[in-house]
Write a protein that holds these residues in place. Structure first.
Motif, short mmCIF file in Angstrom:
data_model
loop_
_atom_site.label_atom_id
_atom_site.label_comp_id
_atom_site.label_asym_id
_atom_site.label_seq_id
_atom_site.Cartn_x
_atom_site.Cartn_y
_atom_site.Cartn_z
N UNK B 182 0.81 -1.22 0.00
CA UNK B 182 0.00 0.00 0.00
C UNK B 182 0.85 1.28 0.00
N UNK B 183 2.03 1.27 0.58
CA UNK B 183 2.84 2.49 0.67
C UNK B 183 4.26 2.14 1.10
N UNK B 184 5.08 3.17 1.27
CA UNK B 184 6.42 2.97 1.83
C UNK B 184 6.49 3.79 3.11
N UNK B 185 6.59 3.13 4.26
CA UNK B 185 6.58 3.89 5.51
C UNK B 185 7.75 4.86 5.60
N UNK B 186 7.49 6.03 6.18
CA UNK B 186 8.53 7.05 6.33
C UNK B 186 9.49 6.66 7.45
N UNK B 187 10.66 7.24 7.39
CA UNK B 187 11.63 7.03 8.46
C UNK B 187 11.60 8.29 9.33
N UNK B 188 11.42 8.13 10.63
CA UNK B 188 11.32 9.32 11.47
C UNK B 188 12.66 10.06 11.56
N UNK B 189 12.60 11.37 11.77
CA UNK B 189 13.82 12.14 11.94
C UNK B 189 14.33 11.94 13.37
N UNK B 190 15.60 12.23 13.56
CA UNK B 190 16.19 12.11 14.90
C UNK B 190 15.48 13.01 15.90
N UNK B 191 15.18 14.21 15.41
CA UNK B 191 14.50 15.19 16.28
C UNK B 191 13.13 14.65 16.72
N UNK B 192 12.42 14.02 15.76
CA UNK B 192 11.10 13.47 16.09
C UNK B 192 11.23 12.31 17.09
N UNK B 193 12.29 11.52 16.94
CA UNK B 193 12.51 10.42 17.88
C UNK B 193 12.76 10.95 19.28
N UNK B 194 13.55 12.03 19.36
CA UNK B 194 13.82 12.61 20.69
C UNK B 194 12.54 13.14 21.31
N UNK B 195 11.76 13.85 20.49
CA UNK B 195 10.50 14.42 21.00
C UNK B 195 9.57 13.31 21.48
N UNK B 196 9.56 12.19 20.72
CA UNK B 196 8.66 11.09 21.06
C UNK B 196 9.05 10.46 22.40
N UNK B 197 10.33 10.51 22.72
CA UNK B 197 10.77 9.93 24.00
C UNK B 197 10.16 10.67 25.18
N UNK B 198 9.94 11.98 24.98
CA UNK B 198 9.39 12.78 26.09
C UNK B 198 7.87 12.90 26.03
N UNK B 199 7.27 12.49 24.94
CA UNK B 199 5.82 12.69 24.75
C UNK B 199 5.01 11.82 25.72
N UNK B 200 3.76 12.19 25.89
CA UNK B 200 2.89 11.44 26.80
C UNK B 200 2.25 10.26 26.07
N UNK B 201 2.28 9.11 26.72
CA UNK B 201 1.51 7.98 26.23
C UNK B 201 0.37 7.76 27.23
N UNK B 202 -0.86 7.90 26.77
CA UNK B 202 -2.01 7.73 27.65
C UNK B 202 -2.22 6.25 27.95
N UNK B 203 -2.51 5.96 29.21
CA UNK B 203 -2.77 4.57 29.57
C UNK B 203 -4.25 4.39 29.89
N UNK B 204 -4.85 3.32 29.36
CA UNK B 204 -6.25 3.02 29.67
C UNK B 204 -6.35 1.61 30.23
#
Lengths: 338, 262
Positions: B182-204
């Motif tokens: 269906x597509x070719x998945x993108x590769x995240x940037x280093x900056x996005x990876x760093x931001x994701x480390x600090x981002x909130x993951x909601x728990x349910x």
């Protein structure tokens, strides 16, 4: 909201096969399952039923009787002519609730693997995907379902003790196809099942047959697969010439698909299809584990590779060290001499 | 368009072990990765958001460490990440898993589209996508290889089968399972990876999504794994043919004739 079906297992009897048909012909996997269902039903002194959904399908019943069905349960409705998941699922669930089979089998095909999980939720049944072995306890009727998981690296046995029916999708070409018994006949029930009041939220606009192989990979006895060593689309033309000579189908590794030489529809392996042909001939395929998990259960494996240490050469029954561009034409010539 | 992408953390292919007690794949303390098919589901969601606007939510059911997979989704561009985690889920089969995910999708609210990979590479069942659609009472299209047309109320997609493909129109909300084509998945940037480390993951938890405990875990699962073992080994020996191509070819054709294949 869920049908409780664990209170009383007694009313659930007989082994059902959900028929798959295309262009007015019952598919081979259905015959294979009728053979498997016959063996299971005989252990339980039960009947084999074949559920046949579509538009004007009752004419296919004799083929099912000859392969071991005692009863063909047909629903004939124009809206079931094409595969619309929710309509087929509702019809099949309604039949199951009315007639209460002990076991429901379907092919682990694109359709079967879409339809049966939907039905299993509706009927609150246990479902095991992609089985390669089925055994039954003669007293309790509990089905022991064997299936490969993690790309065939483990084999799990699964059962559903309390819930009925027990459902399984079965991998094509694993169960042997029974010979037709001419003159064998059975009972045809054409079930008058009204379509749902509301229109389905989906519509099949077009059915496209798009393939270079004349036989689908899952039905092929002989698969000839090419990898990076085939070096391009012209190399695959050679594979196709060979395939047409032996009545086989051409497949490819991820490397060949990613290079754009072959369509994804023909990719074998972890992110492609799993196949189990009589012969799998791998040409210019190194044999990464991700590829091997899609083909390692093939009956006979032949590898043609210039590198005698390639992983595929360790798995193969016949490992030909050589150039596929010499070996294949030589095989073509030898076959023509037969 | 509000899109929920269901992702699963799976053991890395080389590290399969089995819990002798539950007979399920052992997930704790094992190197893990995102199920490869789910990358394509996420990428498709991001492409649809770029086209139509809206939000992409990544949803995973699993133990605490599945958070790593959700952070990967955030680094690729998901707007939110939700981890459905509860002891009550332990031992769930595909019926119970798709039930729990359906309750979570309902709890998240106002979803137009759920995207899943065609199957997970650990169980290989391909049952959770259709099961989820059935629990939600939504239409489903499996093995989707192309989204041809996107409207606010419906999609036109191609779904693959053994013979070719079907062109299917499906009304939203719906569940689609996608294949690699269906597509070719993108590769995240280093900056996005760093931001994701600090981002909130909601728990349910199960309770927070109104999941009935009777339908969860081992007790809520119609199927049971009773035995797990290695597949029967191939016992045949490899015959190496390393002579001239002509003699190898003759020999192979002879063997094929012996096996009544040609």
């Amino acid at each position: 909201m869920y049908t409780p079906n664990e209170s009383d297992r007694d009313p659930y009897r007989n082994v059902w096969v959900v028929a798959e048909h295309r262009d007015g012909a019952i598919q081979g996997v259905t015959f294979e399952l009728l053979g498997a269902a016959r063996r299971l039903a005989d252990v339980r002194c039960g009947e084999v039923w074949c559920a046949l959904l579509g538009d004007e399908v009752a004419g296919l019943a004799p083929d099912c009787f000859q392969r071991g069905a005692d009863v063909v349960l047909a629903v004939e409705r124009p809206d079931l002519a094409k595969f619309v998941d929710d309509l087929h699922a509702e019809a099949l669930a309604a039949l199951i609730e009315k007639y209460r089979p002990e076991i429901v089998l379907s092919g682990a095909t694109a359709r079967g693997r879409a339809l049966i999980p939907r039905v299993a939720v509706k009927t609150c049944s246990g479902l095991t995907a992609d089985c390669t072995g089925l055994q039954i306890d003669p007293d309790t009727g509990v089905l022991l379902q064997t299936r490969p998981a993690f790309g065939g690296n483990i084999l799990a046995t699964i059962q559903s003790v309390r819930h009925r029916p027990q459902m399984a999708t079965v991998r094509p070409r694993v169960m042997g196809e029974p010979q037709p018994e001419p003159g064998r006949t059975g009972r045809l029930i054409v079930e008058p099942l009204a379509p749902p009041n509301a229109a389905s939220p989906m519509r099949v606009l077009e059915e496209v047959t798009a393939r270079r192989n004349t036989v689908a990979l899952t039905n092929a006895d002989f698969i000839i697969a090419g990898g990076r060593g085939v070096r391009g689309p012209r190399g695959f033309d050679l594979l196709h010439r060979f395939a047409s000579l032996v009545g086989g189908a051409v497949a490819a590794t991820r490397a060949a698909v990613d290079a754009g030489w072959v369509d994804y529809a023909f990719q074998i392996g972890q992110t492609g299809q799993t196949v189990q042909p009589q012969v799998y001939m791998a040409c210019g395929v190194s044999g990464q584990i991700q590829h091997l998990v899609g083909m390692q259960s093939s009956d006979l494996i032949i590898a043609v590779n210039r590198d005698r240490n390639a992983p595929i050469m360790q798995l193969a029954d016949y490992a030909v060290v050589g150039d596929l561009f010499e070996v294949l034409p030589a095989m073509v010539a030898a076959l023509r001499r037969l | 368009m509000r899109i929920v992408v269901c992702v699963k953390q799976v053991p890395a292919s080389s590290q399969v072990t089995i819990d002798p007690e539950t007979k399920r794949l052992k997930r704790e303390g094992v190197a893990a990765e995102m199920n490869p098919f789910d990358l394509y589901a996420l990428e498709e969601a991001l492409l649809l958001r770029e086209k139509l606007g809206g939000r992409v939510m990544a949803l995973s059911m699993g133990p605490k460490q599945a958070e790593a997979t959700l952070r990967e989704c955030l680094s690729m561009g998901a707007d939110e990440a939700v981890l459905l985690t509860d002891r009550a889920f332990a031992g769930s089969d595909t019926w119970a898993t798709s039930y729990a995910l359906a309750r979570a999708v309902e709890a998240l609210g106002d979803t137009d589209l759920v995207l899943c990979g065609k199957q997970a590479i650990d169980g290989d069942t391909a049952q959770v996508g259709p099961g989820l659609a059935a629990h939600l009472g939504w239409p489903q299209v499996t093995y989707v290889s192309d989204v041809r047309q996107t409207e606010a109320t419906h999609l036109v997609v191609e779904r693959m089968n053994e013979e070719g493909f079907d062109v299917v129109e499906v009304r939203l909300p719906a569940v689609l399972t996608v294949v690699k084509d269906i597509n070719t998945p993108r590769v995240p940037t280093l900056r996005a990876c760093r931001a994701a480390r600090r981002a909130t993951v909601t728990t349910l938890t199960a309770q927070q999504v109104n999941a009935d405990p009777a339908n969860l875990g081992l007790g809520g699962s119609p199927t049971r794994v009773v035995k797990v073992g290695p597949p029967p080994a191939r016992r045949r020996k490899t015959l190496v043919l390393d002579g001239p191509s002509e003699s190898s070819a003759e020999r192979l054709v002879h063997e094929l004739r012996m096996h009544s294949i040609v």
